[in-house]
Design an enzyme around this catalytic site. Structure first.
Site, PDB file in Angstrom:
ATOM      1  N   TRP A   9       0.816  -1.231   0.000  1.00 15.25           N
ATOM      2  CA  TRP A   9       0.000   0.000   0.000  1.00 15.25           C
ATOM      3  C   TRP A   9       0.846   1.275   0.000  1.00 15.25           C
ATOM      4  CZ3 TRP A   9      -4.606  -0.916   3.967  1.00 15.25           C
ATOM      5  CH2 TRP A   9      -5.487  -1.854   3.402  1.00 15.25           C
ATOM      6  N   HIS A  57      12.853  -2.319  -1.010  1.00 20.01           N
ATOM      7  CA  HIS A  57      12.048  -1.845  -2.140  1.00 20.01           C
ATOM      8  C   HIS A  57      12.823  -0.740  -2.852  1.00 20.01           C
ATOM      9  CE1 HIS A  57       8.871   0.181  -4.364  1.00 20.01           C
ATOM     10  NE2 HIS A  57       8.178  -0.949  -4.268  1.00 20.01           N
ATOM     11  N   GLU A  78      11.277  -6.569  -9.355  1.00 22.30           N
ATOM     12  CA  GLU A  78      10.491  -5.383  -9.710  1.00 22.30           C
ATOM     13  C   GLU A  78      11.357  -4.447 -10.556  1.00 22.30           C
ATOM     14  OE1 GLU A  78       7.040  -4.560  -6.779  1.00 22.30           O
ATOM     15  OE2 GLU A  78       8.834  -3.610  -6.011  1.00 22.30           O
ATOM     16  N   GLY A  86       4.800   1.770 -10.962  1.00 24.67           N
ATOM     17  CA  GLY A  86       3.925   2.951 -10.984  1.00 24.67           C
ATOM     18  C   GLY A  86       3.859   3.662 -12.328  1.00 24.67           C
ATOM     19  N   GLY A 123      -0.046   0.052  -6.768  1.00 22.52           N
ATOM     20  CA  GLY A 123      -1.221   0.876  -7.053  1.00 22.52           C
ATOM     21  C   GLY A 123      -2.525   0.089  -7.152  1.00 22.52           C
TER      22      GLY A 123
HETATM   23  P1  PGA Z   1       2.985  -0.682  -8.768  1.00 21.18           P
HETATM   24  O1  PGA Z   1       4.011  -0.832  -7.546  1.00 21.18           O
HETATM   25  O2  PGA Z   1       2.175  -1.943  -8.819  1.00 21.18           O
HETATM   26  O3  PGA Z   1       2.171   0.537  -8.419  1.00 21.18           O
HETATM   27  O4  PGA Z   1       3.807  -0.492  -9.989  1.00 21.18           O
HETATM   28  C1  PGA Z   1       4.614  -2.047  -7.263  1.00 21.18           C
HETATM   29  C2  PGA Z   1       5.568  -1.890  -6.105  1.00 21.18           C
HETATM   30  O5  PGA Z   1       6.180  -0.817  -6.006  1.00 21.18           O
HETATM   31  O6  PGA Z   1       5.728  -2.803  -5.279  1.00 21.18           O
END
Ligand code: PGA
Length: 245
Positions: free
Chosen positions: A15, A99, A169, A175, A231
């Site tokens: 979140w 992250h 990621e 995002g 998101g």
């Molecule tokens: P996102 O973020 O799905 O909004 O791209 C993923 C994350 O940062 O873990």
């Protein structure tokens, strides 16, 4: 610790710094996974801001609670920090570590990520260690090199397939609405499992602009064990669809 290997798929909601009591009440009311959770092969983890952890846990069944980060330190004079033992104390069983937003905005290094993962493991929390390349690194064909270094340096020696999850990621996908192709996602997950030694049977999950429109296809990829959703996890209807995909 929970046996993460028993799960077929892991879906974690990040979140970030979003939410409120009102938001959570509405989210819980509309979350459908809760009502038909006979599917123990799916592990659903929700990672709210720290302040809402207790409230969420007290009002939510059949989902695990995760932190978004933990302190480098075990306790003491570190104003504003939250230790892994405090997270465990309130019922966290997972914690996102390293992250890219923490690596970029808070300058976290691989070595610090590894220490945070050690702190998590010491407190019986499964770290979800994040790795990912920038767009520039991707364009320069450095993705695999970058990921190898990140994963090796960020994963502590006592990490195993049973206690640690890796989240791939790509930074440029977070995002932005952009995602790698399905082939690229599968290829990278295959690379992590089969070309970097020791990670063969780890749970490797994908994150970066996951939406319900593509979640099923990503989850169906051979080497993908789940999703880290940012998101789209704030929209309960979207998140319901992702959980049922
Ligand atoms: P996102 O973020 O799905 O909004 O791209 C993923 C994350 O940062 O873990």
């Amino acid at each position: 610790m929970i046996k993460i290997q028993k799960f077929d798929k892991i879906i974690a909601a990040n979140w970030k710094m979003n939410g409120s009591i009102k938001f959570i009440n509405n989210f819980i009311k509309k979350l459908t996974f809760e009502n038909n959770n006979n599917n123990s092969s799916l592990c659903s983890i929700i990672c709210p801001p720290f302040t809402y952890s207790n409230y969420l846990l007290n009002n939510l069944k059949n989902h695990y609670l995760g932190g978004q980060d933990c302190s480098l330190y075990e306790g003491g004079a570190y104003t504003g920090d939250i230790s892994a033992s405090m997270l465990r104390d309130i019922g966290c069983q997972f914690c996102i570590i390293g992250h890219s937003e923490r690596r970029i905005y808070f300058k976290e290094t691989n070595q610090e990520v590894s220490i945070k993962a050690i702190n998590s493991l010491k407190n019986n929390i499964h770290p979800i260690i994040c790795i990912g390349e920038t767009l520039e690194q991707k364009k320069n064909n450095k993705t695999k090199e970058v990921l190898s270094k990140q994963i090796i340096e960020s994963t502590p020696k006592n990490s195993t397939k049973n206690n640690t999850i890796i989240a791939y990621e790509p930074i440029w996908a977070i995002g932005t609405g952009l995602t790698p192709s399905l082939e690229e996602i599968n290829d990278i997950h295959n690379f992590i499992k089969n070309k970097i030694s020791n990670y063969e049977n780890y749970k490797i999950i994908y994150g970066g602009s996951v939406k319900s429109a593509i979640s099923k296809e990503i989850l169906n990829l051979d080497y993908v064990d789940g999703l880290l959703v940012g998101g789209a996890s704030l929209d309960v209807a979207e998140f319901n669809k992702i959980l049922s995909s």
